[in-house]
Design an enzyme around this catalytic site. Structure first.
Site, PDB file in Angstrom:
ATOM      1  N   ASP A 153       0.866  -1.178   0.000  1.00 13.71           N
ATOM      2  CA  ASP A 153       0.000   0.000   0.000  1.00 13.71           C
ATOM      3  C   ASP A 153       0.905   1.231   0.000  1.00 13.71           C
ATOM      4  OD1 ASP A 153      -1.767  -2.108   0.576  1.00 13.71           O
ATOM      5  OD2 ASP A 153      -3.050  -0.846   1.826  1.00 13.71           O
ATOM      6  N   LYS A 221      -6.834   3.381  -3.339  1.00 13.15           N
ATOM      7  CA  LYS A 221      -7.253   3.390  -1.941  1.00 13.15           C
ATOM      8  C   LYS A 221      -7.488   4.827  -1.501  1.00 13.15           C
ATOM      9  CE  LYS A 221      -5.284   2.085   2.591  1.00 13.15           C
ATOM     10  NZ  LYS A 221      -4.141   1.402   3.252  1.00 13.15           N
ATOM     11  N   LYS A 257     -10.238   0.394  -2.473  1.00  7.08           N
ATOM     12  CA  LYS A 257     -10.161   0.147  -1.030  1.00  7.08           C
ATOM     13  C   LYS A 257     -10.430   1.437  -0.265  1.00  7.08           C
ATOM     14  CE  LYS A 257      -6.965  -1.232   2.674  1.00  7.08           C
ATOM     15  NZ  LYS A 257      -5.615  -1.755   2.998  1.00  7.08           N
TER      16      LYS A 257
END
Length: 321
Positions: A153, A221, A257
């Site tokens: 991430d 995300k 996400k």
């Protein structure tokens, strides 16, 4: 409602002028319409059978996360055990999607989750600010991947993005994606964190989403969870529209996400309704939609037990994360 006009042709080059022309040529977001659409979908209710299915699906989508300065190997091992068996008293409860930790704790999570289907995700690239030299970000990523991380991430350089230096943001994502390579094996999946709370406008959220996807993101995300606002329904709606339109334009599917501030079953189910109504069922799978959270899992477990038994378990029935 948000503008859903077809995406224009993809940029032919990745120099700053070409990227700027493309990103600023995307349809603008009707912010009032996005908020109204998200609010309307948030009123949808799920009946008993559908709700039970949705709760189990939400559990399977959770990236169980601990990203605190006080994190210890013991906490990561305990979190990993919970990820594998969220409710030790009920083997019917599915496992979560992943455990997300800082890079230095990846070896602990990998060892604790060995032999399980739960992935190990790691924040890298100078999380959460992203303010570090590129070589430091790449070294951070390579080490996490070498230690066994299945997913990375990364955070984008929001300062560069807001200053209009789209090529810098694009090229850093490309470089981090290359650093996710694993000799002789599948590369780690790359989730690109936009930190939408710092992007100031929904048009910027749409542009950052497209920029990340053009650079090769596997997921986009919302947030690090360290900045407010984090994952809001209108922002998630804009990102879902972006991945839907990107697939229509390119044929490549990218996941989404939302992370930060998703604490209750009601929050989670609202997000699943949003997915179903915006992108359709193709994204209703942990491979394409995740929920980044730390406290959400316990509420999902409590609501699951209430549906099955008619009563809530005591507050000390589940471990605190």
């Amino acid at each position: 409602m948000p503008d859903t006009a077809p995406a224009p042709g993809l940029p032919r080059a990745t120099d700053n002028a070409s990227l700027r022309a493309f990103l600023h040529g995307l349809p603008g977001v009707d912010e009032v319409g996005a908020r109204a659409r998200a609010a309307a979908l948030a009123t949808r209710s799920l009946k008993t059978t559908a709700k039970a299915y949705a709760i189990d699906l939400a559990i399977r989508m959770v990236d169980l996360t601990t990203l605190e300065g006080a994190d210890t190997p013991g906490k990561v091992r305990a979190l990993s055990a919970k990820a594998r068996r969220p409710d030790p008293d009920d083997r019917g409860v599915p496992h979560v999607a992943a455990v997300c930790v800082y890079p230095d704790l990846v070896p602990v999570a990998v060892d604790a989750l060995r032999g399980s289907p739960v992935a190990v995700a790691s924040v890298a690239t100078a999380f959460p600010a992203g303010r570090a030299p590129l070589e430091a970000k790449l070294a951070d990523t390579r080490q996490a991947v070498a230690d066994g991380a299945d997913e990375i991430d990364m955070v984008i350089d929001r300062g560069a993005f807001l200053a209009g230096d789209y090529r810098k943001v694009h090229d850093e994502i490309v470089a981090v994606r290359e650093a996710c390579a694993r000799p002789g094996g599948e590369p780690a999946h790359l989730k690109v964190i936009l930190e939408t709370g710092e992007l100031a406008a929904y048009d910027n959220v749409r542009r950052a989403s497209w920029l990340a996807m053009l650079a090769g993101a596997d997921f986009i995300k919302t947030s690090t969870g360290k900045v407010n606002p984090a994952a809001t329904l209108p922002v998630t709606l804009v990102m879902l529209e972006a991945v839907r339109d990107f697939r229509a334009a390119t044929g490549r599917q990218v996941g989404v996400k939302p992370a930060g501030g998703i604490r209750t079953t009601k929050d989670a189910l609202r997000h699943l309704v949003l997915v179903n109504e915006t992108t359709g069922p193709d994204w209703l799978d942990p491979s394409w939609f995740r929920l980044g959270a730390s406290s959400l899992l316990n509420d999902l477990l409590m609501q699951r037990t209430r549906l099955a038994t008619g009563t809530y378990p005591g507050p000390d029935h589940y471990t605190l994360d």
